[in-house]
Design an enzyme around this catalytic site. Sequence first.
Site, short mmCIF file in Angstrom:
data_model
loop_
_atom_site.label_atom_id
_atom_site.label_comp_id
_atom_site.label_asym_id
_atom_site.label_seq_id
_atom_site.Cartn_x
_atom_site.Cartn_y
_atom_site.Cartn_z
N THR A 187 0.87 -1.18 0.00
CA THR A 187 0.00 0.00 0.00
C THR A 187 0.90 1.22 0.00
OG1 THR A 187 -1.66 -1.17 1.29
CG2 THR A 187 -1.82 1.23 1.24
N LYS A 205 -1.71 5.02 8.58
CA LYS A 205 -0.89 5.14 7.36
C LYS A 205 -1.79 5.31 6.13
CE LYS A 205 1.54 2.26 4.08
NZ LYS A 205 2.09 0.98 3.67
N LYS A 264 -7.72 1.53 -3.23
CA LYS A 264 -7.38 1.05 -1.88
C LYS A 264 -7.55 2.16 -0.83
CE LYS A 264 -5.08 -0.92 1.55
NZ LYS A 264 -5.43 -2.10 2.30
P1 NAD Z 1 5.75 -6.04 7.53
O1 NAD Z 1 6.54 -4.95 8.15
O2 NAD Z 1 5.33 -7.19 8.37
O3 NAD Z 1 6.54 -6.63 6.26
C1 NAD Z 1 7.35 -5.88 5.41
C2 NAD Z 1 8.58 -6.71 5.11
O4 NAD Z 1 9.38 -5.99 4.17
C3 NAD Z 1 9.46 -6.96 6.34
O5 NAD Z 1 9.69 -8.34 6.49
C4 NAD Z 1 10.75 -6.21 6.03
O6 NAD Z 1 11.90 -6.82 6.56
C5 NAD Z 1 10.74 -6.22 4.52
N1 NAD Z 1 11.56 -5.17 3.89
C6 NAD Z 1 11.65 -3.86 4.22
N2 NAD Z 1 12.47 -3.21 3.37
C7 NAD Z 1 12.91 -4.14 2.48
C8 NAD Z 1 13.76 -4.10 1.35
N3 NAD Z 1 14.34 -2.96 0.94
N4 NAD Z 1 13.99 -5.26 0.67
C9 NAD Z 1 13.41 -6.41 1.07
N5 NAD Z 1 12.58 -6.52 2.12
C10 NAD Z 1 12.33 -5.40 2.81
O7 NAD Z 1 4.47 -5.34 6.87
P2 NAD Z 1 3.11 -6.04 6.37
O8 NAD Z 1 2.09 -5.97 7.46
O9 NAD Z 1 3.43 -7.35 5.73
O10 NAD Z 1 2.63 -4.98 5.27
C11 NAD Z 1 3.20 -4.93 3.98
C12 NAD Z 1 2.37 -4.03 3.11
O11 NAD Z 1 1.03 -4.51 3.07
C13 NAD Z 1 2.29 -2.58 3.62
O12 NAD Z 1 2.37 -1.70 2.53
C14 NAD Z 1 0.94 -2.53 4.32
O13 NAD Z 1 0.39 -1.22 4.34
C15 NAD Z 1 0.13 -3.47 3.43
N6 NAD Z 1 -1.03 -4.08 4.09
C16 NAD Z 1 -0.91 -4.63 5.33
C17 NAD Z 1 -2.01 -5.23 5.93
C18 NAD Z 1 -1.92 -5.85 7.29
O14 NAD Z 1 -2.97 -6.20 7.88
N7 NAD Z 1 -0.74 -6.07 7.84
C19 NAD Z 1 -3.25 -5.26 5.23
C20 NAD Z 1 -3.33 -4.71 3.96
C21 NAD Z 1 -2.21 -4.12 3.39
#
Ligand code: NAD
Length: 289
Positions: free
Chosen positions: A93, A243, A168
């Site tokens: 997102t 966010k 979204k």
């Molecule tokens: P998270 O922090 O659990 O996962 C993100 C991952 O990206 C981490 O494991 C981190 O180590 C990795 N990362 C960061 N920088 C990196 C890079 N340069 N190269 C490789 N890996 C890297 O976050 P999440 O909850 O999985 O959310 C991910 C996305 O999904 C976000 O944009 C969030 O807004 C969206 N989202 C989350 C949810 C939710 O319920 N958690 C729901 C809908 C959308």
Amino acid sequence: MKIAFIGLGNMGGGMAANLVKAGHEVHAFDLSPEALARAKDNGCATYTSAREAVQGVEAVVSMLPNGQIMEGAYVNDVLGAAPPATLLLDCSTIDVRTAKDVAFLAGSKGYAMVDAPVSGGIAAANAGTLTFMVGGSDDAFAKAEPILSAMGKAVIHAGASGAGQAAKICNNMILGATMIATCEAFALAEKLGLDLQTFYDISSKASGQSWSMTSYCPVPGVGPASPADNGYQGGFAAALMLKDLKLAMDAAKSAGAKVPMGQRAEELYARFTADGHGGTDFSGIIQAL
Ligand code: NAD
């Protein structure tokens, strides 16, 4: 199909596992060794850099924290390193502007790219029941659809590049505002002496009904199981709602749209998060009302 997956956190971990279950060869990269170890347990091949992970693949899927990180990953590591004509699918997102800019840059280097953010939380990511909102050309959507279907229950073409992100943040602006309205109504109902289950039985079948009420009721013991029944733990963290509301406010500002309800929801979630509840499920805002 050989697919690179970048960002195997709370959401990406389950999504990559579902690609493996669908028979794809998944090349995983994450900065976190723990996330990589989980990906390996789930059948992914793991790599020590994104550049290595994208070698020889036909598609790249990313699920990263924000637009800045997503842009850095594509500009520095994916574009140029992935084989020509690799399909790029960003499911993070992020802001509409960055989604469009990176897709434009990718296109100038011969890659088709879609923005494909999701609705549904960690449970849906694990279960393969996410909803994808996709921005990109008809051709790119047609290629992306079977890959996304392996991770979700619905894949919808929202329009041109950036349209997935636009859908979204508009959707989540409704969610933030309806959750607060639902919480306020339950708080008022209680003060007026109504039994909360009775109020739910009435409003869930009347015009006050919404997803926030009937699928995610913020009152413990009322409606289907939700984070309210678990002390507001798990689910969708208030910090992530904030966010998304900030992204919506930025988009509204640049588009010249008036969004007073969304703005108020952003202020209330900002206060809730500043008060130390960023990790609480977003329905927990009922406790602050
Ligand atoms: P998270 O922090 O659990 O996962 C993100 C991952 O990206 C981490 O494991 C981190 O180590 C990795 N990362 C960061 N920088 C990196 C890079 N340069 N190269 C490789 N890996 C890297 O976050 P999440 O909850 O999985 O959310 C991910 C996305 O999904 C976000 O944009 C969030 O807004 C969206 N989202 C989350 C949810 C939710 O319920 N958690 C729901 C809908 C959308």
